[in-house]
Design a protein around this motif. Structure first.
Motif, PDB file in Angstrom:
ATOM      1  N   GLY A 159       0.854  -1.080  -0.023  1.00  0.00           N
ATOM      2  CA  GLY A 159      -0.113  -0.048  -0.044  1.00  0.00           C
ATOM      3  C   GLY A 159       0.945   1.371  -0.040  1.00  0.00           C
ATOM      4  O   GLY A 159       2.192   1.297  -0.163  1.00  0.00           O
ATOM      5  N   VAL A 197      -0.942  -7.157   2.240  1.00  0.00           N
ATOM      6  CA  VAL A 197      -2.153  -6.684   1.644  1.00  0.00           C
ATOM      7  C   VAL A 197      -2.467  -7.589   0.351  1.00  0.00           C
ATOM      8  O   VAL A 197      -3.545  -7.759   0.014  1.00  0.00           O
ATOM      9  CB  VAL A 197      -2.200  -5.150   1.193  1.00  0.00           C
ATOM     10  N   THR A 234      -8.755  -7.340   0.925  1.00  0.00           N
ATOM     11  CA  THR A 234      -8.739  -5.784   1.392  1.00  0.00           C
ATOM     12  C   THR A 234     -10.091  -5.075   1.272  1.00  0.00           C
ATOM     13  O   THR A 234     -10.997  -5.247   0.625  1.00  0.00           O
ATOM     14  CB  THR A 234      -7.598  -4.996   0.778  1.00  0.00           C
ATOM     15  N   GLU A 286     -11.577  -0.699   1.374  1.00  0.00           N
ATOM     16  CA  GLU A 286     -11.306   0.425   1.090  1.00  0.00           C
ATOM     17  C   GLU A 286     -11.826   1.602   1.848  1.00  0.00           C
ATOM     18  O   GLU A 286     -12.947   1.565   2.602  1.00  0.00           O
ATOM     19  CB  GLU A 286     -11.718   0.896  -0.561  1.00  0.00           C
ATOM     20  N   VAL A 343      -6.623   1.645  -0.222  1.00  0.00           N
ATOM     21  CA  VAL A 343      -7.068   0.567   0.462  1.00  0.00           C
ATOM     22  C   VAL A 343      -6.717   0.684   2.073  1.00  0.00           C
ATOM     23  O   VAL A 343      -5.336   1.195   2.254  1.00  0.00           O
ATOM     24  CB  VAL A 343      -6.077  -0.775  -0.230  1.00  0.00           C
ATOM     25  N   ASP A 344      -7.459   0.144   2.851  1.00  0.00           N
ATOM     26  CA  ASP A 344      -6.989   0.327   4.459  1.00  0.00           C
ATOM     27  C   ASP A 344      -5.678  -0.666   4.406  1.00  0.00           C
ATOM     28  O   ASP A 344      -5.786  -2.005   4.323  1.00  0.00           O
ATOM     29  CB  ASP A 344      -8.175   0.063   5.167  1.00  0.00           C
ATOM     30  N   GLU A 345      -4.611  -0.354   4.906  1.00  0.00           N
ATOM     31  CA  GLU A 345      -3.636  -1.303   5.170  1.00  0.00           C
ATOM     32  C   GLU A 345      -3.593  -2.048   6.460  1.00  0.00           C
ATOM     33  O   GLU A 345      -2.708  -2.871   6.750  1.00  0.00           O
ATOM     34  CB  GLU A 345      -2.299  -0.534   4.973  1.00  0.00           C
ATOM     35  N   VAL A 359      -4.579  -4.570   7.990  1.00  0.00           N
ATOM     36  CA  VAL A 359      -5.149  -5.831   7.770  1.00  0.00           C
ATOM     37  C   VAL A 359      -5.147  -6.766   9.046  1.00  0.00           C
ATOM     38  O   VAL A 359      -5.825  -7.795   9.209  1.00  0.00           O
ATOM     39  CB  VAL A 359      -4.777  -6.554   6.458  1.00  0.00           C
ATOM     40  N   ASN A 410      -7.772 -12.497   9.458  1.00  0.00           N
ATOM     41  CA  ASN A 410      -6.733 -12.050   8.416  1.00  0.00           C
ATOM     42  C   ASN A 410      -5.220 -12.822   8.786  1.00  0.00           C
ATOM     43  O   ASN A 410      -4.563 -13.274   7.972  1.00  0.00           O
ATOM     44  CB  ASN A 410      -6.828 -10.587   8.152  1.00  0.00           C
ATOM     45  N   TYR A 439     -10.984  -3.383   9.711  1.00  0.00           N
ATOM     46  CA  TYR A 439     -11.085  -4.831   9.532  1.00  0.00           C
ATOM     47  C   TYR A 439     -11.550  -5.601  10.709  1.00  0.00           C
ATOM     48  O   TYR A 439     -12.268  -6.664  10.549  1.00  0.00           O
ATOM     49  CB  TYR A 439      -9.690  -5.423   9.020  1.00  0.00           C
TER      50      TYR A 439
END
Length: 416
Positions: free
Chosen positions: A116, A140, A145, A147, A243-245, A247, A253, A316
């Motif tokens: 990201g 990622v 992922t 957003e 993208v939100d990183e 995770v 995850n 997440y």
């Protein structure tokens, strides 16, 4: 005459040889102990060391930040050489490697990073080091992922400050009455079509009916996940999706990430493959227990909305467990001052839904959360994203699981 000259030359040669041999003998006498140590004792050990190096030289792994650093610790223990680039307590956003980091990267067999925008530096650095042979694992790339929608500024100054926030503010009700219906939006959206949600299907009173032409801002916020990524083109064409990183804030995850790391380590170091896989399996059992605890907390909750007077790196987590969230800032925005409208909205939300806890994140100045708590009487609690740890926690050997179990108890209090 010639015979005399020949004899003299012979004597000279003999004398010279004697002096030379004597000198060498003296040097040998002085160096005998050292030479003996080196030849008879040290040399065989060096040979053995060379053999060991060929067979047992550990993999050199560089992890950019704490989560993946800790995952490798649990999987590989002391059978790898592990380096964490970011220092404990340091801000990881906007990280740039130092010369010392470059040396570690140049020697690494594996680089584990998030991927990201925060890791845009990776490609350039690896290219400059000419390390095309380095194995790279981007977190990622291992999971589905979500957003972050930065579009809504709209108006209210909130400028999204509320983090995806559902409507920022306008209560749109969402009235999570729905009991969350997961996500109301926000969030989850992104992506994964987890439809859920849509239930609410925007009921949100909002007027807007999806018409959103209005600029209203709000709205989308919710994105009701609808994966539509808002589609509906709310009129505003200014949506910028990132993208939100973060995770790793979902244990589900992390289970995928841990197994993927173990598989790479096993492939590169088959001698220790069974060790890596067994540790990964044990660790996954612990992660499943953590996941079950979060599910239990949300299943027994009397509310499913959380308030953050801070940044919001938990997309997440809330998505996984069906929680709605309202926050002062989207994701890990660099903003430090929320607008008055944003703060007022969050205060109203806490009061309207009798929310007992306002969260802040690690290393926060807590200023916005404190204002909201003071105005509403809510309790302040930390929810730790595990992005990095303090020097004290690092020295004490605190792990990702330790931090997340703390979060379980904090959520239990907030949702009860």
């Amino acid at each position: 005459m010639k015979r005399i000259i020949a004899l003299l030359m012979t004597l000279v040669l003999l004398l010279t040889s004697t002096v030379f041999l004597t000198a060498c003998a003296d040097e040998e006498i002085e160096d005998v102990p050292q030479q003996t140590d080196t030849t008879e004792i040290a040399q065989p050990e060096d040979d053995e060391d060379d053999t060991d190096i060929e067979q047992e030289e550990p993999l050199r792994i560089v992890a950019t930040i704490f989560p993946q650093y800790d995952f490798v610790r649990q999987i590989a223990r002391d059978r790898v050489e592990l380096t964490m680039l970011i220092s404990p307590g340091a801000e990881s956003h906007g990280f740039e490697p130092t010369p010392r980091d470059m040396i570690a990267l140049n020697e690494a067999d594996i680089l584990i990073y998030v991927g990201g925008h925060s890791d845009d530096w990776v490609d350039n650095v690896i290219e400059s080091l000419e390390r095309e042979d380095m194995h790279r694992i981007a977190l990622v790339d291992l999971v589905d992922t979500l957003e972050i929608d930065h579009g809504h500024d709209h108006d209210h100054d909130h400028d999204h400050d509320h983090g995806h926030d559902h409507d920022h503010g306008h209560d749109h009700g969402h009235d999570h009455d729905h009991d969350h219906d997961h996500d109301h939006g926000h969030d989850h959206d992104h992506g994964h079509d987890h439809d859920h949600d849509h239930d609410h299907d925007h009921d949100h009173d909002h007027d807007h009916d999806h018409d959103h032409d209005h600029d209203h801002d709000h709205d989308h916020d919710h994105d009701h996940d609808h994966d539509h990524d808002h589609g509906h083109d709310h009129g505003h064409n200014h949506h910028h999706h990132d993208v939100d990183e973060h995770v790793w804030t979902s244990p589900q995850n992390v289970i995928l990430i841990v197994q993927a790391i173990a598989d790479v380590l096993s492939e590169l170091d088959p001698t220790n493959a069974d060790f890596f896989q067994e540790n990964a399996a044990d660790y996954i059992v612990e992660l499943e227990a953590l996941d079950a605890a979060f599910n239990e907390v949300t299943a027994q909750a009397v509310r499913h909305t959380v308030i953050f007077g801070d940044r919001f790196p938990f997309l997440y987590l809330t998505h996984e467990y069906g929680l709605s969230h309202y926050a002062a800032f989207v994701g890990c925005a660099t903003d430090t001052q929320a607008s008055p409208a944003t703060i007022a909205f969050l205060i109203e939300k806490v009061e309207a839904e009798n929310i007992p806890v306002v969260f802040y994140i690690e290393f926060s100045n807590r200023m916005i959360a404190e204002v909201i708590a003071e105005a509403t009487g809510a309790t302040l609690l930390e929810l730790h994203s595990a992005h990095n740890v303090s020097q004290a926690d690092y020295s004490a050997g605190v792990t990702y699981l330790d931090l997340m179990w703390r979060n379980v108890e904090s959520l239990r209090e907030a949702l009860s």
